[in-house]
Design a protein around this motif. Structure first.
Motif, PDB file in Angstrom:
ATOM      1  N   PRO A   1       0.810  -1.228   0.000  1.00 35.96           N
ATOM      2  CA  PRO A   1       0.000   0.000   0.000  1.00 35.96           C
ATOM      3  C   PRO A   1       0.844   1.279   0.000  1.00 35.96           C
ATOM      4  O   PRO A   1       0.441   2.288  -0.584  1.00 35.96           O
ATOM      5  N   ALA A   2       2.018   1.243   0.628  1.00 33.71           N
ATOM      6  CA  ALA A   2       2.886   2.430   0.638  1.00 33.71           C
ATOM      7  C   ALA A   2       3.351   2.770  -0.774  1.00 33.71           C
ATOM      8  O   ALA A   2       3.460   3.946  -1.134  1.00 33.71           O
ATOM      9  N   ALA A   3       3.610   1.765  -1.588  1.00 34.31           N
ATOM     10  CA  ALA A   3       4.015   2.008  -2.978  1.00 34.31           C
ATOM     11  C   ALA A   3       2.863   2.613  -3.778  1.00 34.31           C
ATOM     12  O   ALA A   3       3.084   3.446  -4.661  1.00 34.31           O
ATOM     13  N   VAL A   4       1.630   2.221  -3.459  1.00 37.93           N
ATOM     14  CA  VAL A   4       0.463   2.803  -4.116  1.00 37.93           C
ATOM     15  C   VAL A   4       0.417   4.298  -3.802  1.00 37.93           C
ATOM     16  O   VAL A   4       0.309   5.134  -4.710  1.00 37.93           O
ATOM     17  N   ARG A   5       0.514   4.640  -2.522  1.00 37.24           N
ATOM     18  CA  ARG A   5       0.511   6.051  -2.133  1.00 37.24           C
ATOM     19  C   ARG A   5       1.683   6.799  -2.769  1.00 37.24           C
ATOM     20  O   ARG A   5       1.521   7.922  -3.247  1.00 37.24           O
ATOM     21  N   GLY A   6       2.863   6.172  -2.780  1.00 33.29           N
ATOM     22  CA  GLY A   6       4.053   6.808  -3.345  1.00 33.29           C
ATOM     23  C   GLY A   6       3.906   7.120  -4.834  1.00 33.29           C
ATOM     24  O   GLY A   6       4.356   8.168  -5.300  1.00 33.29           O
ATOM     25  N   ALA A   7       3.283   6.235  -5.570  1.00 33.94           N
ATOM     26  CA  ALA A   7       3.092   6.461  -7.004  1.00 33.94           C
ATOM     27  C   ALA A   7       2.139   7.636  -7.255  1.00 33.94           C
ATOM     28  O   ALA A   7       2.262   8.327  -8.271  1.00 33.94           O
ATOM     29  N   LEU A   8       1.233   7.865  -6.320  1.00 32.09           N
ATOM     30  CA  LEU A   8       0.214   8.905  -6.510  1.00 32.09           C
ATOM     31  C   LEU A   8       0.615  10.263  -5.936  1.00 32.09           C
ATOM     32  O   LEU A   8       0.057  11.287  -6.335  1.00 32.09           O
ATOM     33  N   GLU A   9       1.557  10.269  -4.993  1.00 31.59           N
ATOM     34  CA  GLU A   9       1.909  11.526  -4.312  1.00 31.59           C
ATOM     35  C   GLU A   9       2.659  12.474  -5.228  1.00 31.59           C
ATOM     36  O   GLU A   9       3.606  12.087  -5.902  1.00 31.59           O
ATOM     37  N   THR A  10       2.193  13.715  -5.207  1.00 33.98           N
ATOM     38  CA  THR A  10       2.896  14.759  -5.944  1.00 33.98           C
ATOM     39  C   THR A  10       3.899  15.430  -5.012  1.00 33.98           C
ATOM     40  O   THR A  10       3.704  15.446  -3.796  1.00 33.98           O
ATOM     41  N   ALA A  11       4.936  15.948  -5.575  1.00 29.73           N
ATOM     42  CA  ALA A  11       6.008  16.553  -4.775  1.00 29.73           C
ATOM     43  C   ALA A  11       5.572  17.786  -4.041  1.00 29.73           C
ATOM     44  O   ALA A  11       4.654  18.433  -4.266  1.00 29.73           O
TER      45      ALA A  11
END
Length: 144
Positions: free
Chosen positions: A134-144
Motif C-alpha cells: 500500500p505504501a508504494a500505491v501512495r508513493g506512485a500517486l503523491e505529488t512533490a
C-alpha cells in the motif's frame, strides 16, 4: 442455489468483463454501469484497506460506482498482467499482477493484488482486496 443460477467463477468472470467494457467506454459519467450492477448483490460491500487513497467501505452498486470514479481520478491506466483464480464454494480468490499508471504523476507501479470475492445467489456480495504494498500505491500517486 438453483440450476439456472451462475456459479461463483462465472459471476466473477462476468463482473470482470463488464468492468473492462465499462472502463473502455469511458468509465463513470460516460459509460453505462448497468452490466456491472447486474453482477452485484444489492447489499454488496467493497472493503478497501486503511492507508490507501481510496480506503474505506463502499456499499451498494452506487458505492462501487463511486469507488470506480475515485480509482479513475487516481489512475489513468490499469493493466492486468497476469491473473489466477481459485474457487472454494462461494468464495473466489483472485491474484492479479497489475500495472498502474498514476494520472497526476505519470508514475508506473507494478504490484500484486489478492482479492477475496464472496458470491451469494449468483451475485457478488463482498470484495476484500489486499495490496502487496500500500505504501508504494501512495508513493506512485503523491505529488512533490
Amino acid at each position: 442455489m438453483n440450476t439456472t443460477e451462475a456459479g461463483p467463477a462465472e459471476v466473477v468472470t462476468r463482473f470482470y468483463a463488464a468492468e473492462s467494457d465499462f472502463v473502455a467506454a469511458g468509465g463513470p459519467g460516460r459509460a453505462d454501469f448497468a452490466a456491472i450492477a447486474a453482477c452485484l448483490d444489492p447489499d454488496v460491500v467493497l472493503h478497501q484497506a486503511p492507508g490507501l487513497p481510496y480506503s474505506g467501505d463502499w456499499h451498494g452498486s452506487e458505492g462501487i460506482e463511486r469507488f470506480m470514479a475515485v480509482m479513475g481520478e487516481c489512475w489513468k491506466a490499469v493493466e492486468v498482467l497476469d491473473q489466477r483464480r481459485l474457487v472454494d464454494g462461494r468464495d473466489v480468490v483472485v491474484t492479479s499482477d497489475v500495472r498502474f499508471v498514476a494520472r497526476e504523476t505519470g508514475r508506473t507501479l507494478e504490484t500484486t493484488i489478492v482479492q477475496l470475492i464472496r458470491v451469494r445467489d449468483g451475485r457478488i456480495e463482498e470484495f476484500r482486496p489486499f495490496y502487496w504494498d500500500p505504501a508504494a500505491v501512495r508513493g506512485a500517486l503523491e505529488t512533490a
